[in-house]
Write a protein that holds these residues in place. Sequence first.
Motif, PDB file in Angstrom:
ATOM      1  N   LEU A  61       0.733  -1.433  -0.052  1.00 41.49           N
ATOM      2  CA  LEU A  61       0.032  -0.184  -0.099  1.00 41.49           C
ATOM      3  C   LEU A  61       0.799   1.238  -0.045  1.00 41.49           C
ATOM      4  N   ALA A  62       2.013   1.207   0.476  1.00 40.16           N
ATOM      5  CA  ALA A  62       2.825   2.209   0.627  1.00 40.16           C
ATOM      6  C   ALA A  62       3.495   2.669  -1.033  1.00 40.16           C
ATOM      7  N   ARG A  63       3.470   1.879  -1.579  1.00 38.13           N
ATOM      8  CA  ARG A  63       3.957   2.069  -3.149  1.00 38.13           C
ATOM      9  C   ARG A  63       3.187   3.064  -3.919  1.00 38.13           C
ATOM     10  N   GLU A  64       3.906   3.649  -4.585  1.00 38.99           N
ATOM     11  CA  GLU A  64       3.455   4.796  -5.339  1.00 38.99           C
ATOM     12  C   GLU A  64       3.234   4.550  -6.840  1.00 38.99           C
ATOM     13  N   ASP A  65       3.687   3.238  -7.364  1.00 41.62           N
ATOM     14  CA  ASP A  65       3.308   2.808  -8.476  1.00 41.62           C
ATOM     15  C   ASP A  65       2.157   1.852  -8.807  1.00 41.62           C
ATOM     16  N   ILE A  66       1.212   2.296  -7.441  1.00 38.38           N
ATOM     17  CA  ILE A  66      -0.115   1.333  -7.756  1.00 38.38           C
ATOM     18  C   ILE A  66      -1.143   2.335  -7.598  1.00 38.38           C
ATOM     19  N   ASP A  67      -2.155   2.203  -8.552  1.00 38.07           N
ATOM     20  CA  ASP A  67      -3.336   3.030  -8.351  1.00 38.07           C
ATOM     21  C   ASP A  67      -4.580   2.346  -7.861  1.00 38.07           C
ATOM     22  N   ALA A  68      -4.736   1.086  -7.593  1.00 39.95           N
ATOM     23  CA  ALA A  68      -5.598   0.260  -7.224  1.00 39.95           C
ATOM     24  C   ALA A  68      -5.284  -1.041  -6.619  1.00 39.95           C
ATOM     25  N   VAL A  69      -6.028  -1.734  -5.440  1.00 41.05           N
ATOM     26  CA  VAL A  69      -5.784  -2.864  -5.239  1.00 41.05           C
ATOM     27  C   VAL A  69      -6.715  -3.794  -5.137  1.00 41.05           C
ATOM     28  N   TYR A  70      -6.579  -5.035  -5.178  1.00 40.63           N
ATOM     29  CA  TYR A  70      -7.456  -6.225  -5.195  1.00 40.63           C
ATOM     30  C   TYR A  70      -7.148  -6.922  -3.988  1.00 40.63           C
ATOM     31  N   VAL A  71      -8.400  -7.236  -3.258  1.00 40.76           N
ATOM     32  CA  VAL A  71      -8.393  -7.592  -2.060  1.00 40.76           C
ATOM     33  C   VAL A  71      -9.122  -8.910  -1.938  1.00 40.76           C
ATOM     34  N   PRO A  72      -8.299  -9.924  -1.947  1.00 37.33           N
ATOM     35  CA  PRO A  72      -9.048 -11.285  -1.928  1.00 37.33           C
ATOM     36  C   PRO A  72      -8.519 -12.128  -0.482  1.00 37.33           C
ATOM     37  N   LEU A  73      -8.683 -11.346   0.527  1.00 37.25           N
ATOM     38  CA  LEU A  73      -8.315 -12.069   1.724  1.00 37.25           C
ATOM     39  C   LEU A  73      -9.760 -12.569   2.481  1.00 37.25           C
ATOM     40  N   PRO A  74      -9.379 -13.345   3.449  1.00 37.95           N
ATOM     41  CA  PRO A  74     -10.742 -13.886   4.127  1.00 37.95           C
ATOM     42  C   PRO A  74     -11.730 -12.594   4.612  1.00 37.95           C
ATOM     43  N   ALA A  75     -13.004 -13.010   4.601  1.00 37.87           N
ATOM     44  CA  ALA A  75     -13.770 -12.024   4.861  1.00 37.87           C
ATOM     45  C   ALA A  75     -13.627 -11.041   5.975  1.00 37.87           C
ATOM     46  N   ALA A  76     -13.215 -11.481   7.084  1.00 39.58           N
ATOM     47  CA  ALA A  76     -13.013 -10.911   8.270  1.00 39.58           C
ATOM     48  C   ALA A  76     -11.846  -9.895   8.282  1.00 39.58           C
ATOM     49  N   LEU A  77     -11.151 -10.309   7.137  1.00 42.20           N
ATOM     50  CA  LEU A  77      -9.843  -9.090   7.145  1.00 42.20           C
ATOM     51  C   LEU A  77     -10.251  -8.123   5.976  1.00 42.20           C
ATOM     52  N   HIS A  78     -11.420  -8.025   5.329  1.00 39.34           N
ATOM     53  CA  HIS A  78     -11.755  -6.929   4.376  1.00 39.34           C
ATOM     54  C   HIS A  78     -11.693  -5.575   5.163  1.00 39.34           C
ATOM     55  N   ALA A  79     -12.335  -5.391   6.049  1.00 39.75           N
ATOM     56  CA  ALA A  79     -12.696  -4.177   6.708  1.00 39.75           C
ATOM     57  C   ALA A  79     -11.218  -3.481   6.797  1.00 39.75           C
ATOM     58  N   GLN A  80     -10.469  -4.124   7.552  1.00 38.98           N
ATOM     59  CA  GLN A  80      -8.829  -3.615   7.821  1.00 38.98           C
ATOM     60  C   GLN A  80      -8.229  -3.213   6.623  1.00 38.98           C
ATOM     61  N   TRP A  81      -8.343  -4.086   5.849  1.00 37.49           N
ATOM     62  CA  TRP A  81      -7.223  -3.822   4.656  1.00 37.49           C
ATOM     63  C   TRP A  81      -7.863  -2.808   3.588  1.00 37.49           C
ATOM     64  N   VAL A  82      -9.433  -3.071   3.589  1.00 37.72           N
ATOM     65  CA  VAL A  82     -10.028  -2.013   2.646  1.00 37.72           C
ATOM     66  C   VAL A  82      -9.947  -0.553   3.269  1.00 37.72           C
ATOM     67  N   GLU A  83      -9.936  -0.617   4.132  1.00 41.20           N
ATOM     68  CA  GLU A  83      -9.865   1.012   4.911  1.00 41.20           C
ATOM     69  C   GLU A  83      -8.318   1.500   4.867  1.00 41.20           C
ATOM     70  N   ALA A  84      -7.551   0.482   5.104  1.00 37.63           N
ATOM     71  CA  ALA A  84      -6.235   0.784   4.849  1.00 37.63           C
ATOM     72  C   ALA A  84      -5.697   1.373   3.307  1.00 37.63           C
ATOM     73  N   ALA A  85      -6.295   0.501   2.415  1.00 40.50           N
ATOM     74  CA  ALA A  85      -6.143   0.972   0.823  1.00 40.50           C
ATOM     75  C   ALA A  85      -6.741   2.288   0.654  1.00 40.50           C
ATOM     76  N   LEU A  86      -7.803   2.533   1.279  1.00 42.81           N
ATOM     77  CA  LEU A  86      -8.584   3.965   1.055  1.00 42.81           C
ATOM     78  C   LEU A  86      -7.756   4.871   1.466  1.00 42.81           C
ATOM     79  N   ASN A  87      -7.211   4.629   2.712  1.00 45.82           N
ATOM     80  CA  ASN A  87      -6.583   5.676   3.555  1.00 45.82           C
ATOM     81  C   ASN A  87      -5.130   6.077   2.614  1.00 45.82           C
ATOM     82  N   SER A  88      -4.620   5.042   1.953  1.00 49.73           N
ATOM     83  CA  SER A  88      -3.415   5.118   1.165  1.00 49.73           C
ATOM     84  C   SER A  88      -3.744   5.791  -0.285  1.00 49.73           C
ATOM     85  N   GLY A  89      -4.998   6.144  -0.498  1.00 48.62           N
ATOM     86  CA  GLY A  89      -5.257   6.926  -1.824  1.00 48.62           C
ATOM     87  C   GLY A  89      -5.526   6.026  -2.853  1.00 48.62           C
ATOM     88  N   LYS A  90      -5.820   4.481  -2.632  1.00 47.87           N
ATOM     89  CA  LYS A  90      -6.044   3.592  -3.507  1.00 47.87           C
ATOM     90  C   LYS A  90      -7.586   3.265  -3.866  1.00 47.87           C
TER      91      LYS A  90
END
Length: 322
Positions: A61-90
């Motif tokens: 998520l800290a990389r600047e050469d990425i515009d978007a992320v795909y999150v295929p993690l277990p359902a219970a981890l989605h909230a944490q990492w979706v929020e982190a991705a949005l916070n990183s501007g992805k």
Amino acid sequence: MDPVRIGVLGCADIAQRRMLPAMASDPKVELVAVASRDAAKARATADGFGCQAVHGYAELLAREDIDAVYVPLPAALHAQWVEAALNSGKHVLAEKPLTTEQAVTERLVGQAAAARLALVENVMFVHHPQHAAVRRLLADGAIGELRVLHAAFAIPRLPDDDIRHDPVLGGGALWDTGVYPVRAALYFLGEELRVEGASLARSAGRAVDTAGTALLSTPQGVAAQLSFGLDHGYRSVYELWGSEGRITVERAFTPAADHAPCIRVERGTGTEEIRLPPADQVAHAVRAFADFVRVGAAPDQASLHQAALLHAVRQHASVLGP
């Protein structure tokens, strides 16, 4: 236009088997990197798709050469990492369910909207052309006035160690197979659906629901009867029953890319089979996400309505079994 540069958080089976091949072959997408908490797994997955390996999700998520992320993690981890991705501007494409809590889904959709970031739940079947063809038949009055939707999605018993049996990781039939018939009801019946009743059942030895049913209705009196499960003979079908006939679609939710759909229309005058060319709904889903990112599309509002219905199903459900 330049391709959308995507990074992947995790090496889940669905990512390796379906989504990464689709991303790697789409000219509108550049698959930049795959991250895992296991460096060796990240390297093995990345090597298979000609991209970079990253050790750790935060590092990706800290990389600047990425515009978007795909999150295929277990359902219970989605909230944490979706929020982190949005916070990183992805921009974010996340596997379904977007989260396992309605309030959290609402908060993340609001956050994405405020930041003008695309947030898409990866419910792939809605991108298959066969369902738009069914909508056109309904609009043209092919079966008269719609009365009932029946939809079912269930899969055979999973291995004991499958994450979908783990309540800590957001396992259970409702979050996995239940999403499909619920989303089908939304797709065909609209956003005013309400839950009239539901049940969830557990197979012996399981800590999560392995089967479920739900009855939904619209203000106009159209009913939706839904079934789903993780311990069944395979079933993937919906039927729309109207005042003058029925429309049935088999292999409705997860058809293979080479599957030629058949829409069966039964009326008093006989049965018609409408055959369509094969379509790769995974490739369509990837392309749709890239387009959402390019135009700065608002978050997918269907995810809000789906989250509300899934929450209501769980709230209404009686729990059956051992």
